[in-house]
Design an enzyme around this catalytic site. Structure first.
Site, mmCIF file in Angstrom:
data_model
loop_
_atom_site.group_PDB
_atom_site.id
_atom_site.type_symbol
_atom_site.label_atom_id
_atom_site.label_comp_id
_atom_site.label_asym_id
_atom_site.label_seq_id
_atom_site.Cartn_x
_atom_site.Cartn_y
_atom_site.Cartn_z
ATOM 1 N N PRO A 11 -0.078 -1.261 -11.074
ATOM 2 C CA PRO A 11 1.325 -1.420 -11.434
ATOM 3 C C PRO A 11 2.311 -0.931 -10.388
ATOM 4 C CG PRO A 11 0.306 0.326 -12.718
ATOM 5 C CD PRO A 11 -0.792 -0.396 -12.017
ATOM 6 N N ASN A 12 3.314 -1.736 -10.187
ATOM 7 C CA ASN A 12 4.461 -1.452 -9.316
ATOM 8 C C ASN A 12 4.157 -1.561 -7.825
ATOM 9 O OD1 ASN A 12 6.411 -0.895 -11.413
ATOM 10 N ND2 ASN A 12 5.232 0.939 -11.827
ATOM 11 N N ARG A 51 11.156 -0.648 -2.120
ATOM 12 C CA ARG A 51 11.788 0.519 -2.736
ATOM 13 C C ARG A 51 11.043 1.776 -2.255
ATOM 14 N NH1 ARG A 51 14.179 -3.197 -4.680
ATOM 15 N NH2 ARG A 51 14.680 -3.789 -6.822
ATOM 16 N N TYR A 101 6.338 5.616 -0.047
ATOM 17 C CA TYR A 101 5.254 4.620 0.019
ATOM 18 C C TYR A 101 5.252 3.783 1.291
ATOM 19 C CZ TYR A 101 4.809 5.886 -4.880
ATOM 20 O OH TYR A 101 4.636 6.582 -6.047
ATOM 21 N N ASN A 161 -6.414 0.753 -5.889
ATOM 22 C CA ASN A 161 -5.235 1.595 -6.062
ATOM 23 C C ASN A 161 -4.690 1.271 -7.446
ATOM 24 O OD1 ASN A 161 -2.866 3.006 -6.128
ATOM 25 N ND2 ASN A 161 -2.192 2.408 -4.072
ATOM 26 N N ALA A 220 -0.118 4.217 -11.291
ATOM 27 C CA ALA A 220 0.037 5.252 -12.318
ATOM 28 C C ALA A 220 -1.089 5.234 -13.347
ATOM 29 C CB ALA A 220 1.388 5.090 -13.007
ATOM 30 N N GLU A 246 -11.545 4.772 -4.585
ATOM 31 C CA GLU A 246 -10.186 5.007 -5.098
ATOM 32 C C GLU A 246 -9.250 5.233 -3.918
ATOM 33 O OE1 GLU A 246 -9.960 8.284 -7.833
ATOM 34 O OE2 GLU A 246 -7.762 8.247 -7.857
ATOM 35 N N HIS A 255 -5.047 5.852 -2.628
ATOM 36 C CA HIS A 255 -3.620 6.074 -2.869
ATOM 37 C C HIS A 255 -2.884 6.144 -1.546
ATOM 38 C CE1 HIS A 255 -4.467 6.715 -7.039
ATOM 39 N NE2 HIS A 255 -5.463 7.504 -6.683
ATOM 40 N N ARG A 312 1.968 16.078 -4.698
ATOM 41 C CA ARG A 312 3.096 15.598 -5.501
ATOM 42 C C ARG A 312 3.116 16.295 -6.872
ATOM 43 N NH1 ARG A 312 3.442 9.275 -5.284
ATOM 44 N NH2 ARG A 312 5.513 9.814 -6.066
HETATM 45 O O1 CA2 Z 1 0.195 6.836 -3.859
HETATM 46 C C1 CA2 Z 1 -0.214 5.858 -4.492
HETATM 47 O O2 CA2 Z 1 -0.728 4.877 -3.954
HETATM 48 C C2 CA2 Z 1 -0.022 5.816 -6.011
HETATM 49 O O3 CA2 Z 1 -1.170 5.183 -6.581
HETATM 50 C C3 CA2 Z 1 1.226 4.997 -6.254
HETATM 51 C C4 CA2 Z 1 1.638 4.951 -7.719
HETATM 52 C C5 CA2 Z 1 1.726 6.360 -8.296
HETATM 53 O O4 CA2 Z 1 1.994 6.288 -9.696
HETATM 54 C C6 CA2 Z 1 0.430 7.124 -8.091
HETATM 55 O O5 CA2 Z 1 0.608 8.424 -8.596
HETATM 56 C C7 CA2 Z 1 0.105 7.207 -6.608
HETATM 57 C C8 CA2 Z 1 3.007 4.304 -7.856
HETATM 58 C C9 CA2 Z 1 3.066 2.935 -7.271
HETATM 59 C C10 CA2 Z 1 4.500 2.537 -7.242
HETATM 60 O O6 CA2 Z 1 4.701 1.822 -6.069
HETATM 61 C C11 CA2 Z 1 5.969 1.640 -5.677
HETATM 62 C C12 CA2 Z 1 6.152 1.147 -4.416
HETATM 63 C C13 CA2 Z 1 7.413 0.974 -3.958
HETATM 64 C C14 CA2 Z 1 8.508 1.280 -4.742
HETATM 65 C C15 CA2 Z 1 8.321 1.771 -6.015
HETATM 66 C C16 CA2 Z 1 7.036 1.947 -6.481
#
Ligand code: CA2
Length: 147
Positions: free
Chosen positions: A10-11, A18, A23, A74, A77, A98, A100, A107
């Site tokens: 997700p996301n 963003r 990221y 990946n 969340a 896995e 990230h 964090r």
């Molecule tokens: O660090 C990572 O790759 C995460 O898997 C990213 C997730 C976060 O919930 C994990 O704790 C760590 C969030 C992905 C959201 O990705 C975005 C990318 C750009 C802008 C907003 C969100």
């Protein structure tokens, strides 16, 4: 030719659009193109998928059984919440690394626990988009060791 599924949750479709401070500025399309090209250079076929839906990610893990030799996941969340993803990996037994982008241990505390970690081959985190090629090397190395 070995086949690896790169599965983003997700996301992650927002990558590069963003929060570049957390990221990075690379888009998901660029990340996917880079890891596909990196795999091609290693003689590995890489397929990429992304979904914001937990069930679709479970389905993709199920479909990987017999189709792909390994998964780079990946889970976004869902990493921190999803017993369903953990059970899918354990149930299918497809070797999974896995991944990230961020260092989840540096964090918020709610990101420190991973549901996936106990059923993964290992975890790579904190290296941004470069993590995808690191994870590909890791799964290739693992598959070489385990046959
Ligand atoms: O660090 C990572 O790759 C995460 O898997 C990213 C997730 C976060 O919930 C994990 O704790 C760590 C969030 C992905 C959201 O990705 C975005 C990318 C750009 C802008 C907003 C969100």
């Amino acid at each position: 030719m070995p086949s690896i599924l790169v599965l983003n949750g997700p996301n992650l479709n927002l990558l590069g659009l963003r929060e570049p401070d957390i990221y990075g500025a690379t888009t998901l399309a660029e990340v996917e193109a880079d890891v596909i090209a990196y795999g091609a250079g290693k003689g590995v076929n890489v397929t990429c998928q992304q979904s914001n839906q937990e069930g679709a990610l479970v389905d993709a893990i199920h479909a990987a059984r017999g189709t792909h030799d390994g998964i780079i996941l990946n889970a976004g969340a869902y990493t921190h919440t999803s017993i369903a993803l953990r059970d899918a990996i354990a149930g299918t037994q497809v070797p999974t690394v896995e991944l990230h982008l961020s260092n989840i241990h540096a964090r918020e505390s709610f990101r420190h626990h991973s549901m996936i970690a106990p059923v993964a081959v290992g975890m790579i985190c904190g290296f941004g988009a470069a993590g995808y090629s690191l994870a590909l090397d890791a799964i290739i190395g693992h598959l070489g060791e385990t046959g």
